[in-house]
Design a protein around this motif. Structure first.
Motif, mmCIF file in Angstrom:
data_model
loop_
_atom_site.group_PDB
_atom_site.id
_atom_site.type_symbol
_atom_site.label_atom_id
_atom_site.label_comp_id
_atom_site.label_asym_id
_atom_site.label_seq_id
_atom_site.Cartn_x
_atom_site.Cartn_y
_atom_site.Cartn_z
ATOM 1 N N GLU A 146 0.851 -1.192 0.000
ATOM 2 C CA GLU A 146 0.000 0.000 0.000
ATOM 3 C C GLU A 146 0.882 1.235 0.000
ATOM 4 N N ILE A 147 0.588 2.160 -0.898
ATOM 5 C CA ILE A 147 1.369 3.393 -0.977
ATOM 6 C C ILE A 147 0.429 4.583 -1.116
ATOM 7 N N GLU A 148 0.944 5.760 -0.814
ATOM 8 C CA GLU A 148 0.169 6.985 -0.966
ATOM 9 C C GLU A 148 0.388 7.566 -2.365
ATOM 10 N N VAL A 149 -0.696 8.012 -2.963
ATOM 11 C CA VAL A 149 -0.654 8.592 -4.296
ATOM 12 C C VAL A 149 -1.140 10.030 -4.213
ATOM 13 N N LYS A 150 -0.366 10.946 -4.756
ATOM 14 C CA LYS A 150 -0.764 12.349 -4.789
ATOM 15 C C LYS A 150 -1.585 12.593 -6.043
ATOM 16 N N ILE A 151 -2.840 12.998 -5.861
ATOM 17 C CA ILE A 151 -3.752 13.244 -6.973
ATOM 18 C C ILE A 151 -3.649 14.721 -7.372
ATOM 19 N N PRO A 152 -3.202 15.026 -8.583
ATOM 20 C CA PRO A 152 -3.119 16.437 -8.989
ATOM 21 C C PRO A 152 -4.496 17.008 -9.279
ATOM 22 N N ALA A 153 -4.683 18.275 -8.972
ATOM 23 C CA ALA A 153 -5.957 18.939 -9.262
ATOM 24 C C ALA A 153 -6.181 18.993 -10.768
ATOM 25 N N GLY A 154 -7.417 18.709 -11.169
ATOM 26 C CA GLY A 154 -7.763 18.771 -12.587
ATOM 27 C C GLY A 154 -7.647 17.457 -13.322
ATOM 28 N N ILE A 155 -7.330 16.363 -12.633
ATOM 29 C CA ILE A 155 -7.204 15.069 -13.301
ATOM 30 C C ILE A 155 -8.582 14.569 -13.713
ATOM 31 N N THR A 156 -8.632 13.794 -14.785
ATOM 32 C CA THR A 156 -9.909 13.294 -15.292
ATOM 33 C C THR A 156 -9.851 11.774 -15.427
ATOM 34 N N SER A 157 -11.022 11.166 -15.613
ATOM 35 C CA SER A 157 -11.097 9.706 -15.778
ATOM 36 C C SER A 157 -10.262 9.258 -16.970
ATOM 37 N N GLY A 158 -9.536 8.163 -16.782
ATOM 38 C CA GLY A 158 -8.727 7.615 -17.857
ATOM 39 C C GLY A 158 -7.279 8.066 -17.829
ATOM 40 N N GLN A 159 -7.001 9.164 -17.140
ATOM 41 C CA GLN A 159 -5.620 9.610 -17.044
ATOM 42 C C GLN A 159 -4.849 8.718 -16.078
ATOM 43 N N GLN A 160 -3.533 8.693 -16.238
ATOM 44 C CA GLN A 160 -2.700 7.788 -15.455
ATOM 45 C C GLN A 160 -1.632 8.530 -14.676
ATOM 46 N N ILE A 161 -1.260 7.947 -13.555
ATOM 47 C CA ILE A 161 -0.177 8.457 -12.714
ATOM 48 C C ILE A 161 0.902 7.387 -12.656
ATOM 49 N N ARG A 162 2.146 7.775 -12.963
ATOM 50 C CA ARG A 162 3.260 6.818 -12.952
ATOM 51 C C ARG A 162 4.062 6.979 -11.661
ATOM 52 N N LEU A 163 4.222 5.891 -10.935
ATOM 53 C CA LEU A 163 4.995 5.876 -9.701
ATOM 54 C C LEU A 163 6.301 5.133 -9.962
ATOM 55 N N LYS A 164 7.397 5.871 -10.007
ATOM 56 C CA LYS A 164 8.688 5.301 -10.349
ATOM 57 C C LYS A 164 9.141 4.267 -9.312
ATOM 58 N N GLY A 165 9.621 3.124 -9.821
ATOM 59 C CA GLY A 165 10.227 2.120 -8.962
ATOM 60 C C GLY A 165 9.267 1.330 -8.098
ATOM 61 N N GLN A 166 7.950 1.435 -8.343
ATOM 62 C CA GLN A 166 6.977 0.714 -7.531
ATOM 63 C C GLN A 166 6.400 -0.493 -8.253
ATOM 64 N N GLY A 167 7.051 -0.908 -9.364
ATOM 65 C CA GLY A 167 6.566 -2.055 -10.113
ATOM 66 C C GLY A 167 7.230 -3.347 -9.678
ATOM 67 N N TYR A 168 7.196 -4.330 -10.564
ATOM 68 C CA TYR A 168 7.772 -5.630 -10.259
ATOM 69 C C TYR A 168 9.298 -5.559 -10.322
ATOM 70 N N PRO A 169 9.985 -6.317 -9.467
ATOM 71 C CA PRO A 169 11.446 -6.283 -9.470
ATOM 72 C C PRO A 169 12.023 -6.948 -10.709
ATOM 73 N N GLY A 170 13.161 -6.427 -11.176
ATOM 74 C CA GLY A 170 13.858 -7.005 -12.315
ATOM 75 C C GLY A 170 14.933 -7.960 -11.863
ATOM 76 N N PRO A 171 15.545 -8.675 -12.803
ATOM 77 C CA PRO A 171 16.567 -9.656 -12.438
ATOM 78 C C PRO A 171 17.800 -9.034 -11.811
#
Length: 341
Positions: free
Chosen positions: A196-221
């Motif tokens: 679980e992580i905190e996500v900062k929602i920018p003002a003015g965002i709309t449905s369908g838009q995406q937020i990218r969180l660096k380094g929070q994905g699956y680990p690489g080899p």
């Protein structure tokens, strides 16, 4: 990590097509999105990806089969035959001693740790030799001066192993309120990895838009994580409907407010404001309240609130009201549909 062939459930003689088919089948079965209640799904999925990174790549598979890299894609260091001093010998804290430097009576020791290969020389001739070039040629390392200028270190960079060193991105979704979308907010989101992580929602965002969180994905080899891609959905609001940066609102008014006019309170995202209804206002007329809409993403401007009035009769129509309406119908009839043909 376990043997990649075992992870994928294929034999060492499996064809490229068989390996790919096995990976796709298992990836679909163990994908975190399909196992949201299984805390171990993410680790199994990551292990599958790491295994396919090895045996799904022709060059890496050959290197693994020859014993040059391990199941995590890391080089196996087995020493070098035919060198003075007998090559590498495992010892406490590293690779022991070897490569005696002829003529100088000195010796060198080698270790491998967080800073890569470390070469330490004692006695004469502690400067550089062809050894660093050998390592660079074999592993694509980068020779740099070591501690105190006494030796050299060969470091391994992720790019030496190709672009697949970074882990895969993961996808997650987050539903927010219209108020949070308009003003911005901070919310917690559960990732498929169970984190679980905190996500900062920018003002003015709309449905369908995406937020990218660096380094929070699956680990690489090689330990470099992918990113988390959060897709935003703005939940329907009971009063307002977004129309670009504008908001639309159906505003109920009484029959007498429509006929006689008056001031009515209109809800907005920032609190209620007063709107003057002119006499003789028809149902369906739209009033524009400037700046009461949504903030444009990344900008300082706001849209407007478009309030469309709707004339509403009381829940029960009294006899007196009926008589007045009948008198109006008989004395001053009119046809609002005359232009419809």
């Amino acid at each position: 990590m376990r043997d990649p062939y075992t992870v994928l459930g294929v034999s060492k003689t499996a064809s490229e097509a068989e390996i790919k088919s096995a990976f796709r089948k298992l990836a679909k079965k163990h994908h975190p999105d399909a196992n949201k209640n299984d805390a171990k799904a993410a680790s199994r999925f990551a292990e599958l990806n790491a295994a396919y990174e090895i045996v799904g790549d022709d060059e890496k598979r050959k290197a693994f089969d020859r014993g040059e890299i391990d199941a995590e894609g890391k080089p196996r260091f087995q020493g070098f035959a035919g060198q003075p001093g007998g090559g590498f010998h495992p010892g406490a804290g590293g690779f022991g001693q070897g490569f005696g430097q002829g003529g100088g009576g000195g010796f060198e020791s080698f270790s491998f740790g967080p800073d890569g290969f470390q070469r330490r020389s004692a006695g004469a001739g502690a400067g550089g030799s062809g050894f660093e070039d050998l390592l660079r040629g074999m592993f694509g390392g980068r020779a740099q001066p070591g501690a105190g200028g006494r030796g050299y270190s060969t470091e391994f960079e992720p790019e030496d192993f190709g672009s697949q060193a970074t882990g895969q991105d993961l996808a997650a979704s987050l539903t927010i309120s219209l108020t949070d979308a308009a003003k911005g907010a901070t919310q917690r989101v559960s990732l498929p990895t169970g984190k679980e992580i905190e996500v900062k929602i920018p003002a003015g965002i709309t449905s369908g838009q995406q937020i990218r969180l660096k380094g929070q994905g699956y680990p690489g080899p090689l330990g470099r994580n992918g990113d988390a891609i959060i897709t935003i959905t703005v939940a329907p609001h009971p009063l307002f409907k977004a129309d670009g940066n504008d908001l639309r609102l159906e505003l109920p008014i009484t029959l007498y407010e429509a006929v006689l006019g008056g001031k009515v309170r209109v809800p907005t995202l920032d609190g209620a404001v007063e709107l003057a209804i002119p006499p003789g206002t028809n149902s369906g007329r739209t009033f524009r309240l400037k700046g009461k809409g949504l903030k444009a993403k990344g900008g300082k401007t706001h849209g407007d609130l478009l309030a469309t009035v709707r004339v509403v009769l009381p829940d029960s129509v009294s006899d007196d009201l009926k008589k007045e309406i009948e008198k109006l119908r008989d004395d001053k009839p009119y046809d609002p549909r005359k232009d419809l043909g």
